[in-house]
Structures are given as C-alpha cells and as structure tokens.
Write a protein that holds these residues in place. Structure first.
Motif, short mmCIF file in Angstrom:
data_model
loop_
_atom_site.label_atom_id
_atom_site.label_comp_id
_atom_site.label_asym_id
_atom_site.label_seq_id
_atom_site.Cartn_x
_atom_site.Cartn_y
_atom_site.Cartn_z
N MET A 373 8.90 2.13 -6.51
CA MET A 373 9.01 2.57 -7.90
C MET A 373 9.57 1.45 -8.77
O MET A 373 9.12 1.25 -9.91
CB MET A 373 9.89 3.81 -7.99
N GLU A 374 10.51 0.71 -8.25
CA GLU A 374 11.07 -0.43 -9.00
C GLU A 374 9.97 -1.47 -9.25
O GLU A 374 9.91 -2.08 -10.33
CB GLU A 374 12.22 -1.06 -8.21
N THR A 375 9.12 -1.64 -8.26
CA THR A 375 8.02 -2.61 -8.42
C THR A 375 7.07 -2.16 -9.54
O THR A 375 6.61 -2.98 -10.34
CB THR A 375 7.24 -2.75 -7.09
N ILE A 376 6.78 -0.84 -9.58
CA ILE A 376 5.90 -0.32 -10.63
C ILE A 376 6.48 -0.58 -12.01
O ILE A 376 5.79 -1.01 -12.94
CB ILE A 376 5.64 1.19 -10.41
N TYR A 377 7.78 -0.33 -12.16
CA TYR A 377 8.42 -0.51 -13.47
C TYR A 377 8.55 -1.98 -13.86
O TYR A 377 8.76 -2.29 -15.03
CB TYR A 377 9.80 0.15 -13.48
N SER A 378 8.39 -2.88 -12.88
CA SER A 378 8.50 -4.31 -13.20
C SER A 378 7.14 -4.98 -13.36
O SER A 378 7.08 -6.17 -13.67
CB SER A 378 9.31 -5.03 -12.12
N CYS A 379 6.06 -4.23 -13.13
CA CYS A 379 4.71 -4.81 -13.27
C CYS A 379 4.44 -5.17 -14.72
O CYS A 379 4.77 -4.41 -15.65
CB CYS A 379 3.67 -3.82 -12.76
N HIS A 380 3.75 -6.28 -14.92
CA HIS A 380 3.42 -6.71 -16.27
C HIS A 380 2.01 -6.29 -16.68
O HIS A 380 1.70 -6.31 -17.87
CB HIS A 380 3.55 -8.25 -16.37
N HIS A 381 1.17 -5.97 -15.70
CA HIS A 381 -0.22 -5.59 -16.00
C HIS A 381 -0.57 -4.31 -15.25
O HIS A 381 -0.10 -4.06 -14.14
CB HIS A 381 -1.19 -6.71 -15.59
N PHE A 382 -1.45 -3.54 -15.87
CA PHE A 382 -1.86 -2.29 -15.22
C PHE A 382 -2.57 -2.53 -13.90
O PHE A 382 -2.47 -1.73 -12.96
CB PHE A 382 -2.78 -1.49 -16.17
N SER A 383 -3.28 -3.64 -13.80
CA SER A 383 -4.01 -3.95 -12.56
C SER A 383 -3.05 -4.05 -11.37
O SER A 383 -3.41 -3.71 -10.24
CB SER A 383 -4.80 -5.24 -12.70
N ASP A 384 -1.82 -4.50 -11.63
CA ASP A 384 -0.82 -4.57 -10.55
C ASP A 384 -0.40 -3.17 -10.11
O ASP A 384 -0.23 -2.89 -8.91
CB ASP A 384 0.41 -5.36 -11.03
N ILE A 385 -0.23 -2.28 -11.09
CA ILE A 385 0.12 -0.89 -10.75
C ILE A 385 -1.02 -0.24 -9.96
O ILE A 385 -0.79 0.44 -8.96
CB ILE A 385 0.39 -0.08 -12.04
N GLU A 386 -2.26 -0.49 -10.41
CA GLU A 386 -3.42 0.07 -9.72
C GLU A 386 -3.51 -0.43 -8.28
O GLU A 386 -3.85 0.32 -7.37
CB GLU A 386 -4.70 -0.29 -10.49
N GLU A 387 -3.18 -1.70 -8.07
CA GLU A 387 -3.23 -2.27 -6.72
C GLU A 387 -2.24 -1.58 -5.79
O GLU A 387 -2.55 -1.28 -4.63
CB GLU A 387 -2.94 -3.77 -6.80
N ILE A 388 -1.02 -1.29 -6.31
CA ILE A 388 0.00 -0.60 -5.50
C ILE A 388 -0.49 0.80 -5.11
O ILE A 388 -0.42 1.20 -3.94
CB ILE A 388 1.33 -0.51 -6.27
N LEU A 389 -0.99 1.52 -6.10
CA LEU A 389 -1.43 2.91 -5.83
C LEU A 389 -2.69 2.95 -4.97
O LEU A 389 -2.88 3.88 -4.18
CB LEU A 389 -1.66 3.64 -7.15
N THR A 390 -3.55 1.96 -5.11
CA THR A 390 -4.76 1.90 -4.28
C THR A 390 -4.39 1.72 -2.82
O THR A 390 -4.99 2.31 -1.91
CB THR A 390 -5.69 0.77 -4.74
#
Length: 518
Positions: A373-390
């Motif tokens: 969750m900390e990683t999600i809140y520190s992402c600068h781009h949505f693509s990074d969030i999508e990569e984590i959830l994928t």
C-alpha cells in the motif's frame, strides 16, 4: 380476384362473354381488347389469369397471342373461341395447352362448365405452388440451421442439388436474440414463433429478415439489407429489444454480427455472436452487443466503483476467472487515461482493491500488505499502480485455477442433471446452482468441453428423445411435446421440423415406411 382478358375484334362477341360472366356471377376483374396487338400491350402492363381469345384477328392472331401470353405468364389459362371448326386450329390450340376450344356462337352451358373448370385449375395450381414454396422455405431454414452449425457449404449443396443456394447471398447481417427464460416456448398456443416474427417485422419500418429457431431461449435473425450500414442494424436491434420489453415485459439481449461478405462466414460469425452475448453476465442495463468501449465523461469523484469492487469480490468467491478479468480490466480502463481524476482518489481506490484481493492469499501478511500500500501511494504514474495490481491479479488467477473443480467433472454433473430433468423447465441459472458456479463461467466451460452451448445441448437431447418416441411408440405428438419439456405444441412442431427437416407426423410416417420396406 382473378383477372380475365377477353379478346375479339367484334364488340358484340365481347359483350356476349361479358354478359355470361355477369349472368353466372363469376367474381372476375374483366378486361377487353379488340385485337391481339392491343391485348399484348395490356398483358405486358399487368398479369392476367385467364385469356379468352378469338383466333382470327387483325395484327396478331389468337394463336400468336396465346404463345406470347404463355411466355409472359406460364400458368395462364387460355380458352379459344372461334367460328371455325378447323382441325389445324384445334391442333395448334392443344399444342399451347389451351383449356378448351369453344365454337361460336357460344353455348351458355358449355361456357359455364369451361369457366368453372378453369377457375378450379387456377386454385389447384395456386395450392400446389404454395405447398412447393412452403416446402422450399422449410428446406432453406433447415439448410441455414446446419450451415451455422458448421456443416460445410459444399456438402449442403451436394445434398440438396435442387435448391438454388443464391438465397444465402441475400443476408447482410445476423442478429442473435437471447432470453434468460424459455420465451418462445411460453408464447400462447395461437402465437408461435412465426407470429412473433411478423410482429417484429411490422413494428420496424423497412425491416426484412428470415429467422431460425435455435431453442426456446434463442432465435437467430438473418437480416436482408440493401446498402444499410451497421449503425442502422444496431438501431434495429435496439428497436427489437424495446419492442419486446414493451409488449411482453421481459428483457431481450441481442448481439449483432459484422457484415457478411460470404455465406461461408456464417458459422464463424455465429460463434462470435454467442461469445459477444455472454457479456450480458458482466454488464448491467446493457442489451445490445458487442458493447461499445466505455466512455468516461464524469468529472471529480466517479460513481459506480463500489459496484465494480463488489463484482470483483464475487468473481473471486465464485471462482469465475472470466468475470474477474473482465471487471479488473474495466477498472483499469476507467482510470488509465482519465487525467481529470484526483491522484489521491486513484491511490485510495486501488489500495482498497489491493486489500480486497490479498485477504485470502497466504503469502500476504499484514506487514506485506502495508508495504504494498505504501508503494501504491508513492507511485508517480498510474501505469506503476496497474503493474502492482496486475501482479496480484495473476496470483489470484493461479490460486483460483488450482482450487476450482475440474471442468470435466462439472460438465458430467450438468449433463446428468439435464438427462434426468429434460422434461422440466431448464435454465442456465438453474443449472449453475447445481454445481455452485456462476452462469457465465458454467456457460464458458460447457462450450469448451462439449463444443456447443448449453441451450443447444438441451434442444438436441429433447429432439433425440422426441425422435425415439415417434419411432418406437404410438404416443400422440401432443403428448410427446409435453414429455420432452415443451409447452407450446406449434413451437415444438416447428423446432422438430427445422431440426430434422420434416414435421413429427411426416417423420413418423417416413420411418414407418422405411421399416416396412426393409
């Protein structure tokens, strides 16, 4: 009303014939011509059923007129009347298949008998033609049914050499109609599928199609269009859906094919239609498929995210991988290019999704979850969030694939239930409850394992049982209809005829005759 053309260069003679027609109250549309040339002009303008002509006339005589009339209308009934009792004339008249050769002056009794015979001939020809056309149309529907079920086109042409297969080129689109209940089998006795088709045809201007009864849940429309584009076809499908809802109070799902360029594309396009319409399990308030791409127009915090999260949670609960992927992709697509949404909200939403997904994964303890969750809140781009959830999504899919039941075992249970309950109302929802799977997932694996849809399997089983009862029992067709799970007799007869190419009664007679000859 039938039309008669009286041709004679003597007006008095024409008046005599008109008088006799009125005297004996023949209901005919009467036309007159004073010579063969004038008569031929009239014939070219409109069809005539009976040609009553003198033989000797100026310009064109009766023999030549009758010849040209038969070229225009092969079924025309010709009567010659003449003052010449000449064998050569009679011989020519017979060669033209004239109904009679009446000598002048015309005898009323002979005239009456001849006209009665002619009108009876016309009625008999019309009846024979109607039976031929009905039989041909039935055979065409049977051919279409086999074609969409992957019987090679060339094989069909070899089996039915008398049929002109050019009719297949009339169709531009296919529309698959799907109900979640056996709608067509529940129509009143006097309102079978043909009645339903005519109702739809009347409700939509300039709409022309043929149809195939696939099963009580489905009907396939084969749309005839001339220059219409897919937009018009989609409007038509929407109109059909609304018309059914207004008239019958139930929802109808429709799926529209791509434009046909060749009849050989029909089986492939039909498969696509079935696949597209399965999306009804994933979309609410959507009735026309394939569904267009979602357009994001909302600004600020969007609505509907909780519904998506619930759909994802239910997909995991029911081990429905297809629905799980579908709804995960919807959520990704909704925010992938939506630049107007707050970054804070996006991070919050996908952190909530993460918690929902990993709660049942053994490798995710509280410390690991917090770190993600900390990683999600520190992402600068949505693509990074999508990569984590994928990545988490792939882990969930692997877990579901390992845990869920063997598809082969599930299908065996469903088949056994259908074989034991084919006499009852069967629906996808009911069958899915027997194996504790979602309707969408059961439909998917059933097709994968058997090569056909559940509704088609049920119909095929019922038809085979009906065939066996016809061949080996003396049960009435009406009793067989109810015995195999149909309520509407006319719909059962139509379904049987389209499946086997003959009505139940004719099929029984044919089988009996074959047994006697063997």
């Amino acid at each position: 009303m039938y039309r008669i053309l009286i041709v004679d260069d003597e007006k008095d003679e024409r008046n005599v014939i008109r008088f006799l027609l009125n005297k004996y109250r023949f209901q005919l549309d009467i036309m007159e011509a004073s010579n063969g040339k004038e008569a031929l002009t009239l014939l070219r303008k409109q069809p005539v059923h009976i040609l009553f002509t003198d033989i000797k006339m100026p310009f064109i005589d009766g023999i030549e007129l009758a010849t040209k009339a038969r070229e225009l209308y092969p079924a025309i009934q010709t009567i010659f009347f003449s003052g010449h009792d000449d064998f050569d004339y009679i011989k020519k008249a017979l060669s033209l298949r004239a109904v009679d050769y009446i000598l002048k002056p015309v005898k009323p009794d002979e005239f009456l008998q001849t006209l009665r015979s002619v009108i009876q001939n016309i009625k008999t020809l019309e009846k024979d033609l109607a039976e031929i056309e009905a039989s041909t149309e039935l055979l065409k529907t049977h051919i279409l049914n086999r074609l969409i079920n992957k019987t090679p086109l060339q094989k069909l042409k070899n089996e039915y050499p008398s049929i002109n297969f050019d009719f297949l080129n009339d169709y531009s689109y296919m529309i698959l109609m799907q109900f979640d209940e056996p709608f067509f089998d529940r129509l009143p006795e006097e309102k079978d599928t043909l009645f339903f088709y005519h109702t739809i045809e009347k409700a939509i201007p300039n709409f022309s199609c043929n149809f195939i009864d696939l099963n009580p849940f489905q009907i396939l429309l084969l749309v005839k269009t001339s220059g219409e584009n897919s937009l018009h076809t989609k409007q038509t499908a929407t109109s059909i859906q609304k018309q059914i809802h207004e008239e019958y109070g139930i929802n109808c799902f429709t799926s529209i094919s791509r434009k046909l360029s060749s009849p050989s594309e029909m089986p492939k396009f039909y498969e696509e239609l079935e696949k597209d319409i399965e999306d009804r399990f994933f979309y609410s308030d959507t009735y026309v498929f394939p569904k267009e791409a979602i357009q994001i127009e909302d600004k600020g915090y969007p609505e509907g995210d909780d519904d998506l999260l619930l759909a994802i949670k239910n997909a995991v609960t029911f081990a429905d991988i297809v629905s799980f992927k579908q709804n995960m992709n919807l959520l990704f697509e909704k925010y992938r290019l939506n630049l107007e949404i707050s970054h804070i909200y996006v991070r919050f939403l996908f952190s909530k999704l993460l918690q929902l997904l990993v709660c049942d994964l053994p490798l995710y303890d509280k410390k690991t979850i917090n770190k993600k969750m900390e990683t999600i809140y520190s992402c600068h781009h949505f693509s990074d969030i999508e990569e984590i959830l994928t990545s988490v999504q792939n882990e969930i899919i692997k877990k579901l694939e390992d845990e869920r039941k063997s598809p082969k075992h599930v299908i065996q249970i469903v088949k056994k239930y259908i074989q034991e309950h084919y006499q009852e109302d069967l629906s996808l929802n009911l069958l899915s409850e027997q194996v504790y799977l979602s309707p969408g997932y059961l439909s998917e694996i059933f097709i994968q394992e058997t090569g056909c849809g559940i509704n088609k399997y049920i119909k095929n089983l019922r038809m085979e049982v009906a065939k066996d009862l016809l061949n080996n029992t003396n049960m009435k067709v009406n009793d067989i209809c109810h015995n195999v799970g149909y309520q509407n007799l006319s719909y059962f007869v139509r379904s049987f005829r389209e499946h086997f190419g003959a009505s139940p009664e004719k099929y029984r007679q044919r089988d009996k005759k074959m047994k006697e000859n063997s």
